[in-house]
Scaffold this motif. Structure first.
Motif, PDB file in Angstrom:
ATOM      1  N   ASN A  34       0.824  -1.212   0.000  1.00  0.00           N
ATOM      2  CA  ASN A  34       0.000   0.000   0.000  1.00  0.00           C
ATOM      3  C   ASN A  34       0.859   1.263   0.000  1.00  0.00           C
ATOM      4  OD1 ASN A  34      -2.351  -1.471  -0.033  1.00  0.00           O
ATOM      5  ND2 ASN A  34      -2.658  -1.371   2.165  1.00  0.00           N
ATOM      6  N   LEU A  35       1.936   1.267   0.780  1.00  0.00           N
ATOM      7  CA  LEU A  35       2.827   2.429   0.818  1.00  0.00           C
ATOM      8  C   LEU A  35       3.534   2.636  -0.514  1.00  0.00           C
ATOM      9  CD1 LEU A  35       4.360   2.034   4.376  1.00  0.00           C
ATOM     10  CD2 LEU A  35       2.835   3.852   3.579  1.00  0.00           C
ATOM     11  N   LEU A  36       3.939   1.553  -1.165  1.00  0.00           N
ATOM     12  CA  LEU A  36       4.562   1.675  -2.487  1.00  0.00           C
ATOM     13  C   LEU A  36       3.588   2.295  -3.480  1.00  0.00           C
ATOM     14  CD1 LEU A  36       6.430  -1.759  -2.726  1.00  0.00           C
ATOM     15  CD2 LEU A  36       7.459   0.499  -2.421  1.00  0.00           C
ATOM     16  N   ARG A  37       2.337   1.825  -3.456  1.00  0.00           N
ATOM     17  CA  ARG A  37       1.315   2.383  -4.363  1.00  0.00           C
ATOM     18  C   ARG A  37       1.081   3.859  -4.091  1.00  0.00           C
ATOM     19  NH1 ARG A  37      -2.251  -2.583  -3.690  1.00  0.00           N
ATOM     20  NH2 ARG A  37      -1.727  -3.807  -5.513  1.00  0.00           N
ATOM     21  N   GLN A  38       0.968   4.223  -2.815  1.00  0.00           N
ATOM     22  CA  GLN A  38       0.704   5.613  -2.448  1.00  0.00           C
ATOM     23  C   GLN A  38       1.814   6.549  -2.906  1.00  0.00           C
ATOM     24  OE1 GLN A  38       0.076   5.719   1.769  1.00  0.00           O
ATOM     25  NE2 GLN A  38      -1.819   4.513   1.661  1.00  0.00           N
ATOM     26  N   ASN A  39       3.026   6.018  -3.022  1.00  0.00           N
ATOM     27  CA  ASN A  39       4.168   6.827  -3.431  1.00  0.00           C
ATOM     28  C   ASN A  39       4.464   6.727  -4.916  1.00  0.00           C
ATOM     29  OD1 ASN A  39       5.376   8.172  -0.980  1.00  0.00           O
ATOM     30  ND2 ASN A  39       5.094   6.079  -0.246  1.00  0.00           N
ATOM     31  N   GLY A  40       3.560   6.121  -5.678  1.00  0.00           N
ATOM     32  CA  GLY A  40       3.682   6.084  -7.126  1.00  0.00           C
ATOM     33  C   GLY A  40       4.739   5.130  -7.658  1.00  0.00           C
ATOM     34  N   ILE A  41       5.139   4.178  -6.867  1.00  0.00           N
ATOM     35  CA  ILE A  41       6.157   3.217  -7.286  1.00  0.00           C
ATOM     36  C   ILE A  41       5.481   2.075  -8.025  1.00  0.00           C
ATOM     37  CG2 ILE A  41       7.887   1.570  -6.458  1.00  0.00           C
ATOM     38  CD1 ILE A  41       8.297   3.581  -4.114  1.00  0.00           C
ATOM     39  N   ASP A  42       6.021   1.726  -9.205  1.00  0.00           N
ATOM     40  CA  ASP A  42       5.437   0.621  -9.960  1.00  0.00           C
ATOM     41  C   ASP A  42       6.467  -0.418 -10.387  1.00  0.00           C
ATOM     42  OD1 ASP A  42       6.677   2.235 -11.774  1.00  0.00           O
ATOM     43  OD2 ASP A  42       4.996   2.409 -13.141  1.00  0.00           O
ATOM     44  N   VAL A  43       7.752  -0.173 -10.092  1.00  0.00           N
ATOM     45  CA  VAL A  43       8.807  -1.138 -10.397  1.00  0.00           C
ATOM     46  C   VAL A  43       9.613  -1.375  -9.125  1.00  0.00           C
ATOM     47  CG1 VAL A  43      10.872  -1.600 -11.779  1.00  0.00           C
ATOM     48  CG2 VAL A  43       8.977  -0.331 -12.780  1.00  0.00           C
TER      49      VAL A  43
ATOM     50  N   VAL B 290       0.406 -10.863  -6.597  1.00  0.00           N
ATOM     51  CA  VAL B 290      -1.003 -10.572  -6.874  1.00  0.00           C
ATOM     52  C   VAL B 290      -1.250  -9.088  -7.173  1.00  0.00           C
ATOM     53  CG1 VAL B 290      -1.840 -12.532  -5.546  1.00  0.00           C
ATOM     54  CG2 VAL B 290      -1.566 -10.325  -4.424  1.00  0.00           C
ATOM     55  N   SER B 291      -0.191  -8.288  -7.128  1.00  0.00           N
ATOM     56  CA  SER B 291      -0.340  -6.861  -7.424  1.00  0.00           C
ATOM     57  C   SER B 291       0.127  -6.578  -8.847  1.00  0.00           C
ATOM     58  CB  SER B 291       0.476  -6.037  -6.422  1.00  0.00           C
ATOM     59  OG  SER B 291       1.850  -6.292  -6.619  1.00  0.00           O
ATOM     60  N   ASN B 292       0.094  -5.318  -9.233  1.00  0.00           N
ATOM     61  CA  ASN B 292       0.461  -4.918 -10.591  1.00  0.00           C
ATOM     62  C   ASN B 292       1.868  -4.339 -10.672  1.00  0.00           C
ATOM     63  OD1 ASN B 292      -2.019  -5.666 -11.636  1.00  0.00           O
ATOM     64  ND2 ASN B 292      -2.928  -3.702 -11.126  1.00  0.00           N
ATOM     65  N   PHE B 293       2.726  -4.684  -9.746  1.00  0.00           N
ATOM     66  CA  PHE B 293       4.087  -4.176  -9.760  1.00  0.00           C
ATOM     67  C   PHE B 293       4.936  -4.970 -10.740  1.00  0.00           C
ATOM     68  CE2 PHE B 293       2.635  -2.712  -5.670  1.00  0.00           C
ATOM     69  CZ  PHE B 293       3.195  -1.457  -5.582  1.00  0.00           C
ATOM     70  N   LYS B 294       5.857  -4.262 -11.387  1.00  0.00           N
ATOM     71  CA  LYS B 294       6.842  -4.946 -12.212  1.00  0.00           C
ATOM     72  C   LYS B 294       8.017  -5.278 -11.300  1.00  0.00           C
ATOM     73  CE  LYS B 294       9.935  -4.604 -16.080  1.00  0.00           C
ATOM     74  NZ  LYS B 294      10.582  -3.771 -17.065  1.00  0.00           N
ATOM     75  N   HIS B 295       8.475  -6.517 -11.356  1.00  0.00           N
ATOM     76  CA  HIS B 295       9.589  -6.947 -10.518  1.00  0.00           C
ATOM     77  C   HIS B 295      10.796  -7.224 -11.390  1.00  0.00           C
ATOM     78  CE1 HIS B 295      12.055  -9.948  -8.346  1.00  0.00           C
ATOM     79  NE2 HIS B 295      11.829  -9.097  -7.360  1.00  0.00           N
ATOM     80  N   VAL B 296      11.929  -6.647 -10.999  1.00  0.00           N
ATOM     81  CA  VAL B 296      13.192  -6.885 -11.688  1.00  0.00           C
ATOM     82  C   VAL B 296      14.036  -7.780 -10.790  1.00  0.00           C
ATOM     83  CG1 VAL B 296      15.261  -5.844 -12.670  1.00  0.00           C
ATOM     84  CG2 VAL B 296      13.062  -4.652 -12.834  1.00  0.00           C
TER      85      VAL B 296
END
Length: 53
Positions: free
Chosen positions: A12-21, A39-45
């Protein structure tokens, strides 16, 4: 009020701060966070060593 896990709070904190990778190296103790990332929409490197992350 619903109880959130630590992993859900981090997501939730990552989403709130606009992080997507996110960059990381999965391992034993961090697997609950990786379950939430799955289960989220984050891109993982995926990195090969901790210093590269």
């Amino acid at each position: 009020m619903a109880q959130l896990t630590g992993s859900q709070i981090i997501i939730n904190l990552l989403r709130q701060n606009g992080i997507d990778v996110v960059f990381g190296l999965p391992g034993g103790m961090i697997l609950p966070l990786y379950n939430e990332l799955f289960v989220s929409n984050f891109k993982h490197v995926l990195v090969r060593q901790e210093q590269a992350a």
